[in-house]
Design a protein around this motif. Structure first.
Motif, short mmCIF file in Angstrom:
data_model
loop_
_atom_site.label_atom_id
_atom_site.label_comp_id
_atom_site.label_asym_id
_atom_site.label_seq_id
_atom_site.Cartn_x
_atom_site.Cartn_y
_atom_site.Cartn_z
N TYR A 66 44.62 49.45 44.31
CA TYR A 66 43.38 48.93 43.77
C TYR A 66 43.41 49.12 42.26
N THR A 67 42.96 48.09 41.55
CA THR A 67 42.95 48.15 40.09
C THR A 67 41.72 47.42 39.57
N PHE A 94 37.10 48.16 41.30
CA PHE A 94 38.48 48.09 41.75
C PHE A 94 38.65 46.95 42.74
N TYR A 151 45.37 52.37 38.29
CA TYR A 151 45.31 52.02 39.70
C TYR A 151 45.03 53.25 40.55
N PRO A 155 40.15 53.41 47.12
CA PRO A 155 38.96 53.66 46.30
C PRO A 155 38.48 55.11 46.47
N SER A 159 42.74 58.29 39.73
CA SER A 159 43.49 57.13 39.23
C SER A 159 44.78 57.55 38.53
#
Length: 171
Positions: A66-67, A94, A151, A155, A159
């Motif tokens: 996720y980014t 994200f 990233y 979630p 990060s």
């Protein structure tokens, strides 16, 4: 005393390998980020051409993470109104992202402005003019171009960030 000598030797021997990859290629265990500019010296009326290339370097066929949106953030260091890495934003939103092994993704440089203007009208005027132009032009000087990807694997996780930079000169 032996620990200090060993630590000093480790730092001395590691420095060349760290500096060799710090300017245009960085990696972690999953991703590699490269920043490519078409040249290192530009004329002041010549558009600057830079692209970030993100590759999955792990063992699986693909990598899911996720980014933020955008996935690739860019910033500029140098000049009066650019703040370098401090202009890179870590976004709270994200989106799911998948990158396939042996299929790097190219991200052309995109101009955007961080949250650093305050009430400086000269800075506001500069950024309005800079962002209004489609071409990426800079005044004469030395600049450092940054690309970064934040990233998380899921979630809520801590990060990871990979940042790469390249120095250019505008004459």
């Amino acid at each position: 005393m032996k620990r200090w000598i060993l630590l000093l030797m480790l730092v001395v021997f590691m420095m060349p390998s760290l500096s060799a990859c710090s300017k245009d290629t960085r990696r972690d265990r999953n991703l590699q980020l490269e920043l490519v500019c078409s040249q290192s010296v530009y004329d002041s009326n010549e558009p600057i051409d830079c692209t970030a290339i993100l590759s999955y370097i792990g063992e699986e066929d693909s990598f899911d993470f996720y980014t933020g949106d955008p996935a690739m953030m860019f910033a500029i260091g140098g000049g009066q109104y650019f703040n370098g890495q401090s202009d890179l934003l870590q976004l709270d939103v994200f989106n799911h992202f998948t990158i396939e092994k042996d299929h790097p993704i190219e991200f052309p440089f995109v101009k955007y402005m961080g949250f650093h203007l305050g009430r400086d009208q000269d800075a506001v005027d500069f950024w309005n003019e800079f962002l209004a132009k489609d071409e990426f032009l800079l005044e004469p000087g030395d600049y450092e171009i940054f690309a970064a990807v934040w990233y998380v694997l899921t979630p809520g996780d801590k990060s990871s960030i990979i940042t790469v930079s390249k120095t250019i000169t505008v004459e």
